[in-house]
Structures are given as C-alpha cells and as structure tokens.
Write an enzyme that holds these catalytic residues in place. Structure first.
Site, mmCIF file in Angstrom:
data_model
loop_
_atom_site.group_PDB
_atom_site.id
_atom_site.type_symbol
_atom_site.label_atom_id
_atom_site.label_comp_id
_atom_site.label_asym_id
_atom_site.label_seq_id
_atom_site.Cartn_x
_atom_site.Cartn_y
_atom_site.Cartn_z
ATOM 1 N N GLU A 192 0.708 -1.180 -0.023
ATOM 2 C CA GLU A 192 -0.047 0.092 -0.111
ATOM 3 C C GLU A 192 0.836 1.105 0.106
ATOM 4 O O GLU A 192 1.074 1.973 0.924
ATOM 5 C CB GLU A 192 -0.978 0.042 1.305
ATOM 6 C CG GLU A 192 -1.988 -1.199 1.176
ATOM 7 C CD GLU A 192 -3.025 -1.162 2.300
ATOM 8 O OE1 GLU A 192 -2.651 -0.765 3.303
ATOM 9 O OE2 GLU A 192 -4.116 -1.659 2.033
ATOM 10 N N GLU A 384 -5.001 -8.793 -1.135
ATOM 11 C CA GLU A 384 -5.793 -8.416 0.579
ATOM 12 C C GLU A 384 -7.203 -8.104 0.152
ATOM 13 O O GLU A 384 -7.522 -7.539 -0.763
ATOM 14 C CB GLU A 384 -5.287 -7.177 0.996
ATOM 15 C CG GLU A 384 -3.946 -7.458 1.635
ATOM 16 C CD GLU A 384 -3.650 -5.991 2.712
ATOM 17 O OE1 GLU A 384 -4.433 -5.685 3.582
ATOM 18 O OE2 GLU A 384 -2.435 -5.886 2.914
HETATM 19 C C1 BG6 Z 1 -4.592 -3.211 5.044
HETATM 20 C C2 BG6 Z 1 -2.947 -3.332 5.334
HETATM 21 O O1 BG6 Z 1 -4.741 -1.778 4.687
HETATM 22 O O2 BG6 Z 1 -5.488 -3.551 5.375
HETATM 23 C C3 BG6 Z 1 -3.015 -4.437 6.285
HETATM 24 O O3 BG6 Z 1 -2.320 -3.681 4.074
HETATM 25 C C4 BG6 Z 1 -4.180 -4.427 7.464
HETATM 26 O O4 BG6 Z 1 -1.767 -4.628 7.045
HETATM 27 C C5 BG6 Z 1 -5.559 -4.603 6.639
HETATM 28 O O5 BG6 Z 1 -3.890 -5.123 8.556
HETATM 29 C C6 BG6 Z 1 -6.736 -4.615 7.311
HETATM 30 O O6 BG6 Z 1 -6.569 -3.269 8.145
HETATM 31 P P1 BG6 Z 1 -6.878 -3.410 9.734
HETATM 32 O O7 BG6 Z 1 -6.778 -2.013 10.063
HETATM 33 O O8 BG6 Z 1 -8.546 -4.078 9.768
HETATM 34 O O9 BG6 Z 1 -6.014 -4.466 9.972
#
Ligand code: BG6
Length: 485
Positions: A192, A384
């Site tokens: 990101e 992701e």
């Molecule tokens: C993404 C990141 O933005 O979202 C991860 O690359 C992160 O590191 C994931 O864990 C989910 O976000 P959160 O804040 O729910 O952990």
C-alpha cells in the site's frame, strides 16, 4: 441470447496474506532491530482518536525508548508465527493454499536499516519459512516493506525523507533476492504505497513533527520509494530472470454521490489521487494531472538527474491491490460518514457495513478490476480482501462465521465475473488467514481469519489455533477452483 459462464483460470493462485509485524512477534529475538511497527501502542477503543491510533510522535518514541510508559505494543507480539510457523503453514496447506503472501521484516535482516552486513539469523528464519512452504507446494509472494521501516532509519534520516534510504533499501532487496533466488518468484516492493501520504510514520518511518513542511516530506519520501522500487525491480530482473515485481495499492475507488457533474468531477479527481501511485509504478512516469496538485500544495519534488529514466526503464511486472470497500465523492461532503480502510467516507445507502463500519461492496471489486486492467493491461493479483469481524467461540470452541463466508463468497463471485469480462486476474490472497493483530487499531478482536487464535486485545490467551467454519468452506472453494462457493 448466448450463454456465458465465467470461470477462474486453471493455475489461479488461492491463498492468504499477512505482514511480518502483525504475525511474527519475537520483536527482539535473534538480532532483530526495532521497526516502526514496534512503536505502535494498543489504545483501547474509548480512548482512541483518529490521530493517535497509528501516527506516532517524537515524544511517544522518547517515552518508549526510555521505558517511561506502561503501554503495550501488540505488534511486538503478533500471533507468535515466529515460533509457530510450521504449525501455521500446515493449517494453510490443509486448506489447500497454493500461495501465501508474507513480508520480510526488514529489521530482522538489517537491524538498523543502514548496517553494512545482514543478520544471518534473520535470513535463516525466512529460509525456514520458505522451505516449509515448498514442502506443500505453496507459492510464496513476498513483500519487501509492509509498514516495517527499521527505526534506525527514522533516527538517522527521519525515514524515507532521506534520499540515503534508497541505497539501504536496494542493498536489502539485493540481499534477499540473492539469498532466496531459487525459492521466490513473486515479489512486491511496498505494501500500500499510498499509505505514506496518509500515515507517514506507518508507511515511511517519517515523524511528521520533525518536519517544517510535512506535506513536502511525505511526497519527497514517496518519490524515494518510487525510485527504490524501480531500482529493486532492476536488481530483481538481473538476479532472478523470471522474477516478477509487483506494486501494491490500497485501492480506494470513489463513486460520485449523485449525478451532479460537480460530484462526478470530484470522484474523478479522487480516483486519480488514488491511481497516481500505480500510474507511476506501471507507466514509469509521474502523470500530468499531479503537476497541478503539487503546485497547489506547495510541493516541490527534488529529483536527481537520472531518476526519471530509472522510473521509465523499470516499471512493475504486475499490479497488486488490497480491496475492502468503496467510497463516495461529493462536492458538498456533509452528511453521515462511515469508517474505512485508511480513510472514512460518506455513507452509501446501498451498502451494508462491517462491525468496524467499512462499507461492503463486492460489485465494486468487479468495477475496480475492470478499470485497472483497462488502464494498465497488466496481470492483477488481489493480495488483500476480507472481513474484519468479532468472532465468538461456542462452548465447544466452534466458531460459526457465516458472515465471513458470505462476504468472501460475494467477492469471489464478482472476481469470477471480472475474469469473464476479460481481466487477467492471476490470484487472490485473503487478508489474515490466521487471526492477527490489526494494523489500524492493534486489536486482536478484529479478526479476518479462517483460523481463530486464542488471544484477546489485552494480550491474554493460550494462542491455540482453532478452525472456523470458513476454514472448511475456503478449502472447498480452492479444491473446486472457485466453482463451489
Ligand atoms: C491493509 C493493510 O490496509 O488492511 C494490512 O495492508 C491491514 O496491514 C489490513 O491489516 C486490514 O486493516 P486493519 O486495520 O483492519 O488491520
């Protein structure tokens, strides 16, 4: 009318994704140095504000280093993957994973970031992880930098603000390319990369309070990351000829709130602001539309001669994204708002939201995939996606997470349709297959996994792993290459 049935390609990569700082723990074992993530405190929900959850001040750093605090740092503990990687990878294999995304904790390899020689124990750890994955034929996808800038670089250069960090990063990249050249083909330079402009400490080890002009510092740091990524791509192709370098964007797609042309224009602008990062990575140059933004915000990117050529000559081989939600753009953005990944947004009346207020939009994923493929014509890997939710274990330990299955099913359906639309989609790794520490809130209770980890927000629990209902569901999805959802 002809019948068309979309399907996933035969060698589609199915799996899950993680980051070292959210799973490993062992923050000071075997020679590891401190990284940005090791300074992030757990702040209970009722004391948390928008600004204190991720961005760190110089004063917090001082207190942490001097021990003048009772804070807990969950990213130092993770879910204990460092000691349990064999057991964890066996669970991933049991689900039939064909790929696994993880990051190398940079400060395990170069404890201060600027060291001349790497830490052998750190290198050995990732050799062990890679060997374990190979045992089960799981393809590794390795991120070089996932919010883990070594603290030594913050101390010495205020993180990525310093041009010197480019050389340190390239040395690190070269070291791991050489070491793992027979084991890893898919790499990602920065997780990101847009994060540096939103939370500069998280994304680039930059302490904003050390800068007179934080806006300038962020974009200068970003420029250094772009150049470092391109130079790492060059090294990768020299060292691993069939190696693939990907960039990674938190794709935050914006719809116009109404058909009012003012809103449409605003949405276009906000989409450009987001796609700017992949534009540079994939097209190898700064897009024209940013010139205006830089002038209006008094940003002057300092480039060295040769930077533009480096960007042009070494674009990425494939695009990766995280996708959790969509957003709304309005020229008059008053109204009810909804929380989100990295940023909040106006509430979309057509969408439901997660326990954390993130608006769930599976069709939006199909739109994003089509848009990005049209724009770059490069293979796309979704690295992701997933639902952060509260899970409750029953008396017998079972976890019935049908809400997670529902979220994932709907997104996978839309991915399949996007493949049918002609998008070259090569894989899908869901976020946090085994529960891990949340990036934004450092909670354990924000769970994404197919596997439950017995640990709470205060750090109590046995760390025992338990299969949720979604574990068996995802196994079936993989087995049938996405036919049985
Ligand atoms: C993404 C990141 O933005 O979202 C991860 O690359 C992160 O590191 C994931 O864990 C989910 O976000 P959160 O804040 O729910 O952990």
């Amino acid at each position: 009318m002809g019948q068309f049935k979309a399907k996933f390609p035969d060698h589609f990569y199915w799996g899950g994704a993680t980051a070292a700082n959210q799973i490993e723990g062992a923050f000071d074992e075997d020679g590891k140095g401190l990284s940005a993530a090791d300074f992030v405190e757990y702040i209970p929900k009722d004391q948390r504000t928008k600004d204190n959850a991720m961005e760190i001040t110089s004063e917090q750093i001082r207190k942490t280093l001097s021990g003048e605090t009772t804070a807990r740092y969950p990213k130092r503990e993770g879910n204990d993957f460092y000691h349990r990687y064999k057991e964890d990878i066996a669970l991933l294999a049991e689900m039939g994973f064909t790929s696994f995304r993880f990051s190398i904790h940079w400060s395990r390899i170069f404890p201060n970031g600027y060291d001349e020689t790497p830490n052998e124990a750190g290198l050995q750890f990732y050799d062990n992880v890679l060997d374990e994955l190979a045992k089960y034929d799981i393809e590794p996808i390795v991120t070089l930098s996932h919010y883990e800038t070594p603290y030594g670089l913050t101390e010495k250069y205020n993180g990525w603000v310093g041009r010197e960090v480019i050389d340190h990063f390239v040395r690190y990249a070269e070291t791991v390319f050489k070491r793992y050249k027979d084991k890893v083909k898919f790499w990602i330079s920065f997780n990101e990369i847009n994060m540096i402009t939103i939370s500069p400490f998280t994304g680039g080890g930059i302490l904003s309070d050390r800068e007179d002009n934080p806006m300038q510092a962020k974009y200068q740091g970003l420029h250094h990351q772009f150049v470092a990524s391109a130079l790492a791509t060059k090294k990768l192709h020299d060292i691993i000829p069939d190696g693939k370098m990907g960039c990674m964007l938190a794709r935050m797609s914006h719809y116009a709130n109404t058909p009012n042309p003012e809103d449409v224009l605003k949405a276009q602008k906000e989409n450009q602001d987001n796609l700017f990062f992949t534009d540079v990575h994939a097209r190898g140059e700064y897009p024209k539309y940013m010139e205006r933004f830089f002038i209006e915000n008094d940003i002057k990117i300092v480039k060295e001669s040769g930077d533009d050529e480096i960007l042009k000559q070494h674009p990425v081989d494939y695009i990766t994204i995280s996708y959790y939600m969509s957003m709304l753009s309005s020229a008059t953005p008053e109204g009810e708002r909804s929380e989100g990944n990295l940023m909040n947004t106006l509430k979309n009346p057509y969408l439901e939201a997660s326990d954390w207020g993130w608006q769930i939009d599976p069709i939006g994923l199909r739109v994003v995939l089509n848009d990005m493929y049209d724009r770059y014509q490069l293979p796309i890997f979704i690295v992701e996606n997933g639902l952060g939710a509260y899970d409750k274990a029953g008396e017998d330990g079972s976890i019935h997470d049908d809400y997670r299955i529902d979220y994932l099913r709907k997104h996978i359906e839309q991915m399949k349709e996007a493949v049918g639309d002609g998008v070259e989609l090569i894989g899908y790794t869901t976020w946090g297959p085994i529960d891990l520490v949340s990036m934004s809130t450092s909670e354990m209770s924000k769970r994404y996994g197919f596997v439950y980890v017995d640990k709470d927000d205060e750090g109590n629990g046995s760390l025992e792993r338990r299969r949720k209902d979604s574990f068996y569901w995802y196994k079936k999805v993989i087995e049938t290459n996405g036919e049985e959802l």
